[in-house]
Design a protein around this motif. Structure first.
Motif, PDB file in Angstrom:
ATOM      1  N   PRO A  31       1.087  -1.139  -0.466  1.00  0.00           N
ATOM      2  CA  PRO A  31      -0.303  -0.111  -0.171  1.00  0.00           C
ATOM      3  C   PRO A  31       0.984   1.556  -0.390  1.00  0.00           C
ATOM      4  N   SER A  32       0.379   2.475  -0.212  1.00  0.00           N
ATOM      5  CA  SER A  32       0.690   3.181  -0.238  1.00  0.00           C
ATOM      6  C   SER A  32       1.506   3.914   1.158  1.00  0.00           C
ATOM      7  N   CYS A  33       0.831   4.035   1.685  1.00  0.00           N
ATOM      8  CA  CYS A  33       0.485   4.606   3.304  1.00  0.00           C
ATOM      9  C   CYS A  33       1.266   3.290   4.420  1.00  0.00           C
ATOM     10  N   GLY A  34       2.170   3.447   4.865  1.00  0.00           N
ATOM     11  CA  GLY A  34       2.282   2.601   6.030  1.00  0.00           C
ATOM     12  C   GLY A  34       2.863   2.209   6.044  1.00  0.00           C
ATOM     13  N   GLU A  35       4.007   0.743   7.080  1.00  0.00           N
ATOM     14  CA  GLU A  35       4.857   0.675   7.445  1.00  0.00           C
ATOM     15  C   GLU A  35       4.397  -0.846   7.703  1.00  0.00           C
ATOM     16  N   LEU A  36       4.835  -2.147   6.685  1.00  0.00           N
ATOM     17  CA  LEU A  36       4.734  -3.348   7.465  1.00  0.00           C
ATOM     18  C   LEU A  36       5.534  -3.895   7.555  1.00  0.00           C
ATOM     19  N   SER A  37       5.123  -4.868   8.289  1.00  0.00           N
ATOM     20  CA  SER A  37       6.838  -5.430   8.985  1.00  0.00           C
ATOM     21  C   SER A  37       6.061  -7.100  10.266  1.00  0.00           C
ATOM     22  N   VAL A  38       7.383  -7.437  10.482  1.00  0.00           N
ATOM     23  CA  VAL A  38       6.996  -9.198  10.627  1.00  0.00           C
ATOM     24  C   VAL A  38       6.669  -8.937  12.144  1.00  0.00           C
ATOM     25  N   LEU A  39       6.356  -9.506  12.703  1.00  0.00           N
ATOM     26  CA  LEU A  39       5.918  -9.240  14.716  1.00  0.00           C
ATOM     27  C   LEU A  39       7.006 -10.065  14.823  1.00  0.00           C
ATOM     28  N   ASN A  40       7.348  -9.323  15.885  1.00  0.00           N
ATOM     29  CA  ASN A  40       8.948  -9.633  16.601  1.00  0.00           C
ATOM     30  C   ASN A  40      10.038  -9.525  16.089  1.00  0.00           C
ATOM     31  N   GLY A  41      10.092  -8.657  14.707  1.00  0.00           N
ATOM     32  CA  GLY A  41      11.154  -9.201  13.516  1.00  0.00           C
ATOM     33  C   GLY A  41      10.825  -7.143  14.294  1.00  0.00           C
ATOM     34  N   SER A  42      12.244  -6.549  14.066  1.00  0.00           N
ATOM     35  CA  SER A  42      12.777  -5.006  14.111  1.00  0.00           C
ATOM     36  C   SER A  42      12.854  -4.894  12.458  1.00  0.00           C
ATOM     37  N   SER A  43      13.293  -5.159  11.578  1.00  0.00           N
ATOM     38  CA  SER A  43      12.965  -4.058  10.793  1.00  0.00           C
ATOM     39  C   SER A  43      11.323  -4.111   9.824  1.00  0.00           C
ATOM     40  N   ALA A  44      10.995  -3.361   8.744  1.00  0.00           N
ATOM     41  CA  ALA A  44      10.294  -3.203   7.489  1.00  0.00           C
ATOM     42  C   ALA A  44      10.506  -4.270   6.890  1.00  0.00           C
ATOM     43  N   VAL A  45       9.436  -4.195   6.138  1.00  0.00           N
ATOM     44  CA  VAL A  45       9.323  -5.379   4.766  1.00  0.00           C
ATOM     45  C   VAL A  45       8.625  -4.882   3.431  1.00  0.00           C
ATOM     46  N   GLY A  46       9.589  -5.054   2.933  1.00  0.00           N
ATOM     47  CA  GLY A  46      10.155  -3.970   1.348  1.00  0.00           C
ATOM     48  C   GLY A  46       9.496  -4.832  -0.121  1.00  0.00           C
ATOM     49  N   VAL A  47       9.275  -4.256  -1.233  1.00  0.00           N
ATOM     50  CA  VAL A  47       8.985  -4.737  -2.219  1.00  0.00           C
ATOM     51  C   VAL A  47      10.019  -5.425  -2.224  1.00  0.00           C
ATOM     52  N   LEU A  48       9.844  -7.628  -3.143  1.00  0.00           N
ATOM     53  CA  LEU A  48      10.556  -7.763  -3.714  1.00  0.00           C
ATOM     54  C   LEU A  48      12.020  -9.038  -2.116  1.00  0.00           C
ATOM     55  N   ASP A  49      11.334  -8.149  -0.948  1.00  0.00           N
ATOM     56  CA  ASP A  49      11.308  -8.776   0.637  1.00  0.00           C
ATOM     57  C   ASP A  49      10.882  -9.839   0.361  1.00  0.00           C
ATOM     58  N   THR A  50      11.312 -11.697   1.232  1.00  0.00           N
ATOM     59  CA  THR A  50      11.057 -12.337   1.170  1.00  0.00           C
ATOM     60  C   THR A  50      10.029 -12.384   2.924  1.00  0.00           C
ATOM     61  N   VAL A  51       8.877 -12.778   2.789  1.00  0.00           N
ATOM     62  CA  VAL A  51       9.135 -13.270   4.065  1.00  0.00           C
ATOM     63  C   VAL A  51       8.316 -14.168   4.696  1.00  0.00           C
ATOM     64  N   SER A  52       9.119 -15.240   5.622  1.00  0.00           N
ATOM     65  CA  SER A  52       8.927 -16.684   6.030  1.00  0.00           C
ATOM     66  C   SER A  52       7.561 -17.156   6.510  1.00  0.00           C
ATOM     67  N   ALA A  53       7.829 -18.729   6.070  1.00  0.00           N
ATOM     68  CA  ALA A  53       6.336 -19.394   6.226  1.00  0.00           C
ATOM     69  C   ALA A  53       6.272 -19.574   8.265  1.00  0.00           C
ATOM     70  N   ASN A  54       4.617 -19.423   8.239  1.00  0.00           N
ATOM     71  CA  ASN A  54       4.376 -19.467   9.584  1.00  0.00           C
ATOM     72  C   ASN A  54       4.939 -17.751  10.446  1.00  0.00           C
ATOM     73  N   SER A  55       4.774 -16.647   9.493  1.00  0.00           N
ATOM     74  CA  SER A  55       5.088 -15.769  10.294  1.00  0.00           C
ATOM     75  C   SER A  55       3.863 -14.617  10.594  1.00  0.00           C
ATOM     76  N   THR A  56       3.828 -13.594  11.425  1.00  0.00           N
ATOM     77  CA  THR A  56       2.842 -12.659  10.890  1.00  0.00           C
ATOM     78  C   THR A  56       2.733 -11.524  10.459  1.00  0.00           C
ATOM     79  N   LEU A  57       2.627 -11.054   9.805  1.00  0.00           N
ATOM     80  CA  LEU A  57       3.233  -9.580   9.179  1.00  0.00           C
ATOM     81  C   LEU A  57       2.208  -9.136  10.112  1.00  0.00           C
ATOM     82  N   VAL A  58       2.466  -7.426  10.352  1.00  0.00           N
ATOM     83  CA  VAL A  58       1.806  -6.433  10.675  1.00  0.00           C
ATOM     84  C   VAL A  58       1.974  -5.119  10.362  1.00  0.00           C
ATOM     85  N   PHE A  59       0.786  -4.447   9.593  1.00  0.00           N
ATOM     86  CA  PHE A  59       0.648  -3.556   8.769  1.00  0.00           C
ATOM     87  C   PHE A  59       0.138  -2.423   9.495  1.00  0.00           C
TER      88      PHE A  59
END
Length: 161
Positions: A20-48
């Motif tokens: 989305p054009s607004c906001g930040e996407l991160s992995v729960l209990n992760g320290s960094s933001a997730v961006g375009v072309l990043d890979t998200v591991s299985a059994n994760s929880t994304l937080v927007f």
């Protein structure tokens, strides 16, 4: 304070194609933001998170492998959950005359609201109706705590004096 915090459980690995054009996407209990072309591991929880009051919805587009190992493309739709807003309402009634009124409340997400009647009039009858002529009570309200399931149908009050 974020206007939106959406948690999205993910059971499969995928690569993000767009955000989305607004906001930040991160992995729960992760320290960094997730961006375009990043890979998200299985059994994760994304937080927007989104702090933009004009944002109502957006989507995350991804591709990867589903739980069966099959190539998958898809979208995760994000919607801001805005709280409902209610306003005070005062009615003046003439004995024996019915008054049709609607609860002055709205949902920021345009959802159907329910409400609970906190107290009843001391002299009169209250009912819910979808009938514009207000003749037949569809739900006679006789007890405090009665839940009105669709206030948009209208409520009728008839004073007895």
């Amino acid at each position: 304070i974020p206007l939106s915090r959406v948690q999205i459980p993910i059971s499969f690995e995928f690569t993000l194609i767009s955000l989305p054009s607004c906001g930040e996407l991160s992995v729960l209990n992760g320290s960094s933001a997730v961006g375009v072309l990043d890979t998200v591991s299985a059994n994760s929880t994304l937080v927007f998170y989104c702090n933009d009051s004009s944002f109502s919805s957006g989507e995350v587009v991804y591709h990867g492998l589903d739980t069966n190992g099959t190539a998958a493309k898809g979208r995760i739709v994000l919607r801001v959950n805005r709280p409902p807003v209610a306003y005070n309402l005062t009615l003046s009634a003439v004995a024996g005359k019915a008054i049709l009124f609607f609860l002055p409340a709205s949902s920021g997400n345009h959802e159907v609201l329910t409400c609970s009647v906190a107290s009843l009039p001391t002299r009169g009858t209250l009912w819910q109706t979808a009938n514009p002529e207000m003749q037949l009570p569809e739900l006679l309200i006789t007890n405090p705590g009665t839940v009105v399931r669709n206030p948009a149908c209208g409520l009728v009050f008839r004073s007895t004096g």
